[in-house]
Design a protein around this motif. Structure first.
Motif, PDB file in Angstrom:
ATOM      1  N   PHE A 185      20.773  42.591  63.245  1.00 42.08           N
ATOM      2  CA  PHE A 185      20.535  42.496  62.055  1.00 42.08           C
ATOM      3  C   PHE A 185      21.368  42.875  60.858  1.00 42.08           C
ATOM      4  N   TYR A 186      21.737  44.232  61.021  1.00 40.63           N
ATOM      5  CA  TYR A 186      22.420  45.093  59.971  1.00 40.63           C
ATOM      6  C   TYR A 186      23.759  44.626  59.978  1.00 40.63           C
ATOM      7  N   ILE A 187      24.392  43.885  61.122  1.00 38.16           N
ATOM      8  CA  ILE A 187      25.764  43.383  61.072  1.00 38.16           C
ATOM      9  C   ILE A 187      25.819  42.153  60.581  1.00 38.16           C
ATOM     10  N   GLY A 188      24.220  41.426  60.550  1.00 36.69           N
ATOM     11  CA  GLY A 188      24.372  40.084  60.203  1.00 36.69           C
ATOM     12  C   GLY A 188      25.009  39.581  59.143  1.00 36.69           C
ATOM     13  N   PHE A 189      24.986  40.416  57.945  1.00 38.49           N
ATOM     14  CA  PHE A 189      25.558  40.088  56.553  1.00 38.49           C
ATOM     15  C   PHE A 189      27.237  39.912  56.705  1.00 38.49           C
ATOM     16  N   LEU A 190      27.756  40.600  57.541  1.00 37.14           N
ATOM     17  CA  LEU A 190      29.246  40.454  57.989  1.00 37.14           C
ATOM     18  C   LEU A 190      29.224  39.339  58.670  1.00 37.14           C
ATOM     19  N   ASP A 191      28.675  39.097  59.853  1.00 37.74           N
ATOM     20  CA  ASP A 191      28.726  37.984  60.655  1.00 37.74           C
ATOM     21  C   ASP A 191      28.686  36.583  59.527  1.00 37.74           C
TER      22      ASP A 191
ATOM     23  N   TYR B  98      23.225  39.417  49.570  1.00 39.89           N
ATOM     24  CA  TYR B  98      23.064  39.879  51.033  1.00 39.89           C
ATOM     25  C   TYR B  98      22.267  38.861  51.651  1.00 39.89           C
ATOM     26  N   ALA B  99      21.180  38.225  50.959  1.00 41.44           N
ATOM     27  CA  ALA B  99      20.333  37.561  51.784  1.00 41.44           C
ATOM     28  C   ALA B  99      20.852  36.410  52.347  1.00 41.44           C
ATOM     29  N   VAL B 100      21.730  35.741  51.262  1.00 45.37           N
ATOM     30  CA  VAL B 100      22.535  34.612  51.799  1.00 45.37           C
ATOM     31  C   VAL B 100      23.411  34.865  52.755  1.00 45.37           C
ATOM     32  N   LEU B 101      24.284  35.992  52.930  1.00 48.81           N
ATOM     33  CA  LEU B 101      25.048  36.168  53.798  1.00 48.81           C
ATOM     34  C   LEU B 101      24.227  36.369  55.135  1.00 48.81           C
ATOM     35  N   LEU B 102      23.191  37.061  55.123  1.00 53.12           N
ATOM     36  CA  LEU B 102      22.476  37.665  56.291  1.00 53.12           C
ATOM     37  C   LEU B 102      21.770  36.183  56.948  1.00 53.12           C
ATOM     38  N   LEU B 103      21.436  35.245  56.188  1.00 54.78           N
ATOM     39  CA  LEU B 103      20.538  33.929  56.790  1.00 54.78           C
ATOM     40  C   LEU B 103      21.945  33.154  57.128  1.00 54.78           C
ATOM     41  N   SER B 104      23.257  33.164  56.603  1.00 50.51           N
ATOM     42  CA  SER B 104      24.419  32.552  57.210  1.00 50.51           C
ATOM     43  C   SER B 104      24.772  33.040  58.554  1.00 50.51           C
TER      44      SER B 104
END
Lengths: 549, 299, 359
Positions: free
Chosen positions: A316-322, A398-404
């Protein structure tokens, strides 16, 4: 002197020079060699403020210890080699499959080492918890203004810890050399290659040639078990040393000053609570490690450059970059036979900007607010609406990036078109953060206004009285002394204001506590309020005297 | 059914025909019953078919007076279980449930349904047994639902479609390789199938609202039929490309993976890092937030 | 508060004899005062020792420790073989091994949690209720200290003659500067690899050359009979190391009747009949782009959802990818009456994610 004073009873004279109890003898033995009686007592007596939100950083610290304990166990069995072997362990569905020794030894840990699986799983859960708790700790520090002078250095160290924690996590995620982590490494290679001018050099240096090469797992292993943990341990030490030197911040309130810190002494109360909490953090990791399967690499298969699984995600901690990589449009710059690939912007430039901005924030805020003072008392988020708004904006971004980053799974689960998810993310990333800012700002102002109203008019009692002229009014209970017009004299001080009668004087509820303010006993608060009132009266009298003189 | 292998001639003969089945059908397998039960029912179905053929044979042969006909089912010919009666029953079902969209002679109806000539019994079996056909509406992502027909009825319809248009057929018999072939099946699954269905066979979205389904409910014969016929957006995997033995190995791998209990606790639906992150954020941090509120509380 | 600053030296520490006469608590409080810690509130939770309430609290805490003990013993028992942990297939009998890890987890968690709860309860129930206030002493050093320290620094500087002996300053700067570069150069120099140099190391070329046979992952050759319309297969160059190389995977697609590929300029003859072959490595971040929709001809990459339209020569039509998937020129060679695929050459451009040197 304190060595003997620590003994159970001190009776005869000169007994303190020749202690007879074993503890006393041990203490004397140590002090004759180290001479630490005075210094040690100072640390034992150190005062820590007591508030739930101050314990988030502790979760991170304890996760780190758990990671070292479980990681040491795993390192006895893991073989960080990319040499190809044919698997012949217990997991029959992979029997005879060619794989790296790294993957084979991960299967060995999971199926053939007794208890290996639970330690692997505790290790992975603790890693997720490590980064997650650092993140919420950072938000706590941000929203309460704990990063302000004199603690800017610790903010920067903390940021370094999060960055290294993410890198450390990614290195660990990559080690098993399974299909999922190999896919992650393939993307990491593309990110390195995308750096202008030196990209291919960086990628060839790291991988020892063209992807995948034979080097990367061995290199990541030493990075994962020695290099980054070493730096992390050093930085954690510096983080704690600064905390001890500067002492903990605390929330403002009756009896709280910029020059003191109040709470419980390190020994015995605080260390008992903190020590107990370590066991509880470990218990949560153990429960997750035993009850929830994490990273079942045997289901993913060994890495193979021709294979991929749909729904491949990083931890999950890389999720925002994904997520940022998925949302970024297909913009590639091509000039003079050179290319800056689209992948460069969301994976190198964006996190660069985010982390630089986060690091610069304490200094920017001090510059913009012209606040050069030292602050040991925290601020409530509502009292700094701009900062709270910015924080809300950052969280939303951050949340939008993480969800995406998981938009394919969301699309699948809720039967939404993948293309719609991507567009929703792109639009959401642009419009939601400003909305979050405005919303948080207004909420802050509203909460402040309510506090001020209560200070001025008192608490609503719910008692309605009819005036002689027929008008109905509600009786308000003032919080402190009032002026001739019945308006409260207490000034707004950024401290919690009781809003309900039962937060005040009901003898059966002796405590005043809540989510966002420290726990105080009612009696103490009353005493302190009385003290404040007395000082205030004294000050007014002084002024009168000065004026009359 | 027939024991004919789908040779390249049969494959070529089908090249001219319309391939996909439903209108813009976008997904493949999945079913209502557990694989093992389904496999048994498949066996019982073929037994019933055998019994039917026995009955027909007995009827015909007693007329001639030959009592030896009881030996007939043990002969290899019984594998060719498609009897005229089955085809006839299939025709009747076809004419009540399929004819409006696919036409009287399987030629298809414009704007309603594609031609079924050449799709083979594999395709018909897949679509009907997974409940995708009869379709509720046109165009939409045609997803798995409870089948409208029984296993026998489905076989009859498939037999009828096969008899009229020809095409690929799912072979009779066991469609699952034994455990020795699991590793090979796994490699093939990861290379050919995991990119859409996922390494844990949970499915994934495709472009613009289409999906590759999860294989939770898919039976052996449905998976075999799907590979052979390429329903919806799924590519076709011919027998030259993925041999029948390899197909059986893939099926064995998927069914075994589904049946394997998770050694590490709750599976979290085998989704991977996204659910793991969700769990750590809610359960992990949630429990610890409760803990720190408790510790921070004055007693 | 009233007690603002109490520097330690202001406390008059009593003599050792006086201290020895004090009770432990008194001496402790005095020590705290000496450390600038003022215990403003201190009260025993149970002023009368041995009350029923106190004994009950003690019993409950003892019970949690006992639970911790039992759970830890339970862990050891389960671990040492009370529950099987050897994995086997569903067809090989019971899957009881699946209880091993959860049981260990529960027992370990119970043991840890019980000890943790017990210790916290000990602190909350039995330790004296205490509120301490500590002076922060975080003001900057006194000016006198500052002056003396800077004088020390400057004096040392002067002794060294840093200001005057500029030649020493610059030479030591040179030496130390160069030496600092040594570990960096050693590390980078040892690891560095010139991109695109050496066999199989070029980002611009793959192992395909004119005449390279296309093979399955298991090495079999692939013929024109193998795929049905709407079929795909991952193929590799049939040369040593071809199946393993990271840039090899190629997607061979047989189009459905009626589907055609609009070829790019100069790539007209790249397909063969209704077969086309594209690099499987996504041009965005390098994942295998292989979610093929046989009816729409779209190819989706599962990592970042780039979508390519095979019918438009694998042009990116959605998502972050910017470049079409490179197309492999394919032809056939006849062996024993069967037509087997071969590459007619390498990909005309670099495959995979873009990089700086790529035009």
């Amino acid at each position: 002197m304190s060595v003997t004073a620590n003994g159970p009873t001190v009776k005869g004279p000169k007994r303190y020079e020749n202690p007879r109890t074993p503890q006393g003898k041990a203490g004397k033995w140590a002090d004759e060699r180290l001479g630490l009686a005075g210094g040690a007592r100072k640390q034992l007596n150190k005062v820590f403020p007591d508030h739930w939100s101050f314990m988030m950083g502790e979760i991170a610290l304890y996760s780190f210890i758990i990671l070292i304990l479980t990681g040491t166990f795993l390192s006895f069995f893991f073989d960080a080699s990319m040499t190809e072997v044919r698997y012949d362990g217990s997991f029959i569905p992979l029997n005879g499959v060619e794989m790296s020794r790294a993957y084979a030894s991960t299967l060995h840990i999971s199926f053939d080492v007794r208890g290996g699986l639970i330690l692997r799983q505790i290790h992975h859960w603790a890693a997720l918890l490590f980064v997650a708790s650092m993140t919420i700790h950072m938000f706590r520090v941000f929203f309460t203004g704990a990063f302000r002078k004199p603690r800017e250095l610790n903010w920067l160290i903390g940021l370094g810890l999060i960055t290294l924690g993410i890198l450390e996590g990614f290195a660990g995620y990559s080690l098993p050399d399974d299909l999922l982590s190999g896919t992650g490494l393939r993307i990491a290679e593309a990110i390195m290659q995308s750096i202008p001018v030196i990209g291919t050099w960086v990628s060839f240096l790291v991988f020892g040639g063209k992807f995948p090469g034979n080097e990367i797992i061995g290199r990541l292993y030493i990075v994962h078990v020695l290099l980054i943990p070493g730096i992390l341990a050093g930085l954690i030490g510096a983080h704690m040393a600064l905390l001890i030197k500067q002492k903990h911040t605390e929330f403002p309130g009756p009896g709280k000053t910029e020059h003191t810190v109040s709470g419980e002494r390190m020994y015995p109360t605080y260390s008992a609570k903190a020590g107990g909490f370590f066991f509880l953090v470990f218990a949560v990791c153990a429960a997750l490690g035993g009850l929830a399967q994490i990273n079942p690499v045997w289901l993913y298969g060994p890495y193979n450059t021709a294979q991929v699984s749909s729904g491949s995600q990083p931890d999950f901690y890389i999720g925002f970059l994904d997520g940022s990589t998925r949302l970024f449009p297909s913009w590639e710059i091509r000039v003079w036979h050179h290319t800056i690939p689209a992948v460069f912007w969301p994976t190198v430039v964006l996190p660069g900007i985010l982390f630089t901005f986060a690091g610069a924030y304490p200094f920017l805020e001090a510059k913009l607010t012209k606040d050069r003072a030292k602050h040991n008392l925290l601020q409530r988020p509502r009292d700094v609406p701009v900062r709270t708004g910015l924080g809300a904006m950052a969280i939303t971004f951050y949340a939008v990036l993480l969800l995406s980053g998981g938009n394919d799974l969301i699309a699948k689960a809720f039967d939404i078109s993948l293309n719609a998810m991507t567009w929703g993310g792109r639009i959401g990333l642009l419009i939601l953060p400003p909305i979050a800012y405005a919303f948080a700002y207004l909420v802050c102002l509203g909460l402040q206004r309510h506090d001020r109203e209560v200070l001025e008019h008192g608490i609503e009692t719910g008692i309605i009285r009819r005036l002689p002229n027929g008008e109905f009014i509600e009786i308000h209970q003032p919080l402190g002394p009032v002026d001739d017009h019945g308006h409260g004299l207490l000034q707004y001080a950024g401290t919690p204001v009781p809003k309900k009668m039962n937060k005040l004087g009901n003898p059966h509820t002796s405590k005043v506590r809540g989510f966002f303010y420290p726990v105080r006993e009612k009696a103490e608060i009353e005493a302190e309020l009385a003290a404040i009132e007395a000082t205030e009266q004294e000050r007014i009298r002084e002024e009168h005297r000065e004026l009359t003189d | 059914m027939t024991d004919d292998n789908v040779d390249s001639d049969a494959a070529d003969s089908s090249t001219d025909s319309e391939y996909g089945f439903g209108p813009a059908v976008a997904d493949t397998a999945a079913s209502t019953s557990a694989p093992r039960i389904r496999a048994k029912r498949g066996g019982r179905g073929s037994l019933r078919r055998k019994l039917t053929s026995i009955a027909i044979l007995v009827g015909a042969l007693t007329a001639v007076g030959g009592g030896y006909a009881l030996l007939a089912p043990s002969s290899g010919a019984a594998d060719t279980a498609v009897s005229a009666a089955d085809v006839e029953k299939g025709r009747q079902l076809y004419e009540t449930s399929c004819i409006t969209c696919h036409g009287a002679n399987l030629q298809g109806v414009a704007d309603r349904g594609p031609s079924l000539i050449g799709v083979g019994s594999a395709s018909a079996y897949f679509q009907v047994s997974t409940g995708r056909m009869p379709a509720v509406s046109q165009g939409a992502n045609n997803l798995r639902k409870d089948p409208k027909f029984t296993e026998d009825q489905t076989q009859w319809i498939a037999a009828y479609v096969q008899s009229v248009g020809g095409g690929v057929q799912v072979p009779a018999g066991n469609l699952r390789a034994d455990d020795a072939d699991l590793a090979e099946g796994g490699e093939l699954f990861r290379l050919n199938c995991a990119s859409c269905h996922g390494a844990t066979a949970k499915g994934a979205p495709l472009s613009a609202g289409k999906t590759a389904p999860g294989l939770n409910e898919a039976t052996d014969s449905q998976m075999y039929a799907a590979m052979l016929s390429g329903p919806g957006q799924m590519p076709v995997f011919s027998d030259n490309q993925v041999t029948p033995d390899q197909k059986k190995a893939i099926i064995a791998y998927v069914q075994s993976m589904k049946a394997q209990k998770d050694p590490g606790g709750a599976s979290l639906d085998r989704v991977g890092p996204v659910t793991e992150g969700l769990v750590v954020g809610t359960v992990g941090l949630g429990l610890l937030m409760v803990t720190i509120l408790w510790i921070g509380r004055k007693s | 508060m009233s007690q603002t600053q109490h520097p330690a030296d202001e406390i008059a520490v009593p003599s050792a004899d006086e201290l020895a006469e004090m009770s432990t608590e008194e001496a402790m409080i005095l020590g705290a005062e000496a450390d600038g810690v003022h215990i403003v509130h201190r009260r025993e939770r149970f002023p009368i020792a041995g009350t029923r309430a106190e004994r009950r609290a003690e019993r409950i805490i003892a019970l949690t420790f006992l639970i911790g003990f039992l759970a830890a013993v339970g862990f050891i028992v389960v671990f040492c073989g009370a529950v099987p942990f050897e994995w086997h297939l569903p067809s090989q009998g019971s899957q009881d091994f699946r209880y091993f890890t959860p049981l260990l987890g529960i027992l370990l968690a119970i043991s840890l949690a019980a000890i943790g709860i017990g210790v916290v309860l000990w602190a909350k129930w039995l330790l004296p209720e205490e509120e301490a206030v500590q002076d922060r002493h975080d003001e900057p050093s006194p000016v006198t200290e500052q002056i003396m320290t800077s004088a020390t620094l400057i004096s040392g500087f002067n002794d060294l003659g840093v200001g005057r002996r500029s030649i020493l300053k610059s030479t030591i700067g040179l030496a130390v500067g160069a030496l600092t570069a040594v570990p960096l150069v050693a590390l980078v120099g040892a690891m560095i690899k010139k991109p695109n140099k050496g066999p199989g190391q070029s980002l611009f070329h793959t192992l395909y050359t004119a005449g390279t046979p296309l093979v399955y992952a298991d090495g079999r050759r692939i013929s024109t009979d193998d795929l049905l319309p709407g079929g795909i297969e991952t193929v590799f160059p049939g040369v040593p190391g071809g199946v393993k190389a990271g840039d090899s995977p190629t997607l061979l697609i047989r189009l459905r009747p009626g589907q055609t590929v609009r070829a790019r300029k100069g790539q007209a003859g790249f397909g063969f009949g209704d077969y086309v072959a594209f690099s499987k490595i996504c041009t965005h971040a390098g994942c295998p782009a292989s979610l093929y929709e046989q009816q729409t001809g779209r190819l989706l990459c599962p990592c970042h959802q780039s979508q390519f339209n095979v019918l438009e020569d694998a042009k990116p039509i959605f998502g972050p990818a910017t470049r079409s998937l490179p197309k492999l020129p394919i032809g056939v060679e006849e062996v024993d009456g069967k037509q087997y695929f071969v590459a007619k050459g390498d990909f005309p451009e670099a495959i995979g994610p873009a990089f700086w040197e790529r035009p």
